[in-house]
Structure formats: structure tokens, C-alpha cells
Enzyme design. Structure first.
Site, PDB file in Angstrom:
ATOM      1  N   LYS A 195       6.974   9.763  -5.413  1.00 46.22           N
ATOM      2  CA  LYS A 195       6.205  10.230  -4.339  1.00 46.22           C
ATOM      3  C   LYS A 195       6.141  11.823  -4.424  1.00 46.22           C
ATOM      4  O   LYS A 195       5.366  12.590  -4.048  1.00 46.22           O
ATOM      5  CB  LYS A 195       6.304   9.728  -3.083  1.00 46.22           C
ATOM      6  CG  LYS A 195       5.669   8.234  -3.233  1.00 46.22           C
ATOM      7  CD  LYS A 195       5.940   7.637  -1.811  1.00 46.22           C
ATOM      8  CE  LYS A 195       5.186   6.276  -1.770  1.00 46.22           C
ATOM      9  NZ  LYS A 195       5.081   5.500  -0.478  1.00 46.22           N
ATOM     10  N   ASP A 239      -0.171   6.877   3.671  1.00 44.53           N
ATOM     11  CA  ASP A 239       0.739   5.964   4.035  1.00 44.53           C
ATOM     12  C   ASP A 239       0.856   6.050   5.623  1.00 44.53           C
ATOM     13  O   ASP A 239       0.725   4.984   6.538  1.00 44.53           O
ATOM     14  CB  ASP A 239       2.217   6.436   3.583  1.00 44.53           C
ATOM     15  CG  ASP A 239       2.424   5.841   2.051  1.00 44.53           C
ATOM     16  OD1 ASP A 239       1.654   4.791   1.712  1.00 44.53           O
ATOM     17  OD2 ASP A 239       3.286   6.490   1.383  1.00 44.53           O
TER      18      ASP A 239
END
Ligand code: ATR
Length: 273
Positions: free
Chosen positions: A65, A101
Site C-alpha cells: 500500500k 479503506d
């Protein structure tokens, strides 16, 4: 056909292909979605090959990420805030990085689990990348208080300091909690589905009446955190499957401009829920 994938290491367990295939069917989008295993030292090369072969978008999972965020020339404010990227969209000659997210978690909490967040007391366990990603979207919902508790207290203090200007966030140890009760306790540690809960580090019975225990990870059986929460008298419990589906829906919007329904996909992945 436009190609999409989830890139990670490991990635074989990912439910993202099932989710996005269901979204594509339901919305009539012509696209394919696969799993892409990248070597730990080969993220950028794998992404370059993917786009050369017609790749248009990626979901990014552990451990890439941060690398995905660094790779992108254009970034959303959500990605900037988390300093991490779970969604890459190819913009013709460069990657656009987003992070869905946080918004996925907030939607699962408020919409699916009816946890209002505004005016509530929230405890976040952990102060790593996952906790950081939660903090901005959580504080934007105007909770009454957010407490960060972490094994390494310095990291909790740093995280709280980084988000102080966004809302009432403090770092405390279990001893300092002093019997405080929370409407929501989020597990953002990396204990995951196999690790041991640090019982001595976490407070006893931290849940307010009706309090919700929420694990960012998901599993087909109760996670170690949720088993702990049950022993600590949490009245409501949820794992991160709802968040996974909601963040996927938000990524789908970024790529295709269409919002799929999430409830049927949750019912498909967890029948009988
Ligand atoms: P992620 O990106 O998944 O958040 P990370 O940045 O490595 O991963 O952070 C992991 C978090 O889980 C940290 O808060 C870590 O605590 P430390 O900062 O003290 O390392 C926490 N964590 C991991 N294993 C743990 C354990 N066994 N007990 C308590 N906390 C743990």
C-alpha cells in the site's frame, strides 16, 4: 475487455475477485478481475507489466500500500491523508492513487451496522498503518472522543499528535483508561486471524452498553479479537467483511463511475447472516 486485479503477497486468499465479478454482473460492466501475485521486491515491475497488457485498475493489499502510494503521480486527498493507497486507476499515462479503506469502514459502521459515530466514544487498538488509515475518516464523523491504545506507547502518541487538528484524539495506556467505556472498539492491530490477543495490554470490559467490537480483518470463524470481545461482554460484534465489500464498491465507483449494491454480495459471501 478492461482488466482489473488485486495485487498483493500473498493474494491467493483474496475475496476481491468474487466481489468485483458480482458487482460487474449486477451493473452490466464488461470487465475482468483477477489476482496478481507480485514478488515482494517486484511490485513496480509487476504493475508496469499489468498496464502494458491492458490493466486499467488495481486494488492493492499487503504489503504494497505504501509503494502504490509512492508510485502514483496523482493522488486523492483520501490517499494523502492515509499516506497509503488501496486503489490504483490508470489515467491513460499515469496512475491515480486513492484510498477507499476508510470510507468503506465508515459506510459499514454507519450504514450496515447502524453505529452513528457522531457523539460516540471510540477506542482504537493499534497505531500502525491500518490505524492511521482509519483515523481521518473516523474523526470526520465527529465522535465525542477517540482513544488510541498501542503496545508501543510512543507510536500511539505520535498517531494521536498527527490527527489532533482533526478532532478529540488522545493516546492512553490501559491503566490510564481507568474504567472508561466505549461505544465502539476497533481492532487495528496486525494480530489478524491467528495471533494471540495481548490480554494484559488491553482494558477489561471496555464496552459501553450496546457497544460494538469491530475487527478490521475478516474470517469465516470469529477472530481472536472478537473472541476476546465476547469474553469482555461486547454486545455487538462484526469482522471486516463488510468493510472489504464497501471499500471494493468505492473502488468500483472510482474505476467505472457506477455504484454497485453491496448487501447482495455480503449475503452471498456470508449466507445466513
Ligand atoms: P499494519 O499496516 O497492518 O497496521 P503495522 O504498521 O506493522 O501493520 O502495525 C501493526 C500494529 O499492530 C501495531 O500497532 C503493532 O503494535 P506496535 O506498534 O507495538 O508494534 C500492533 N501489534 C502487532 N502485533 C501485536 C501484538 N502481538 N500485540 C499487540 N499489538 C500488536
Amino acid at each position: 475487455m478492461d482488466r482489473y486485479a488485486v495485487i498483493g503477497n500473498p493474494v491467493a486468499h483474496s475475496k476481491s475477485p468474487l466481489i468485483h465479478e458480482a458487482f460487474a454482473r449486477a451493473t452490466g460492466q464488461r470487465m475482468s478481475y483477477e489476482r496478481l501475485l507480485a514478488p515482494r521486491d517486484g511490485f513496480v515491475a509487476t504493475v508496469e507489466r499489468f498496464v502494458a497488457e491492458g490493466g486499467r485498475g488495481l486494488n492493492v493489499t499487503v504489503p504494497f500500500k505504501l509503494e502504490a502510494y509512492a508510485l502514483a503521480k496523482e493522488k486523492s486527498s483520501r490517499a494523502d491523508e492515509a499516506q497509503a493507497c488501496n486503489t490504483l486507476a490508470w489515467r491513460g499515462d499515469h496512475w491515480y492513487a486513492d484510498n477507499t479503506d476508510g470510507v468503506g469502514l465508515m459506510r459499514d459502521l454507519t450504514h450496515n451496522l447502524h453505529e452513528p459515530l457522531a457523539g460516540r466514544d471510540v477506542l482504537v487498538l493499534g497505531a500502525g498503518g491500518a490505524a492511521r488509515g482509519v483515523m481521518g475518516p473516523l474523526l470526520a464523523k465527529t465522535p465525542r472522543s477517540v482513544v488510541v491504545l498501542n503496545r508501543t506507547e510512543r507510536r500511539a502518541a505520535e498517531l494521536a499528535a498527527a490527527f489532533m487538528q482533526h478532532g478529540p484524539v488522545t493516546a492512553l495506556s490501559a491503566a490510564q483508561l481507568n474504567g472508561r467505556r466505549f461505544h465502539l472498539v476497533i481492532n487495528a492491530t496486525s494480530i489478524g486471524i491467528n495471533g494471540d490477543v495481548p490480554e494484559s495490554l488491553w482494558p477489561r470490559r471496555p464496552f459501553a452498553p450496546g457497544g460494538l467490537a469491530y475487527d478490521l480483518v475478516y474470517a469465516d470463524v470469529p477472530t481472536p479479537f472478537l473472541r476476546w470481545a465476547s469474553k469482555q461482554s461486547a454486545e455487538r460484534m462484526a469482522d471486516g467483511l463488510g468493510m472489504l465489500i464497501e471499500q471494493a464498491a468505492e473502488s468500483f465507483v472510482v474505476w467505472r463511475g457506477v455504484r454497485p449494491e453491496t448487501q447482495p454480495v455480503f449475503a452471498m459471501l456470508r449466507p445466513g447472516s
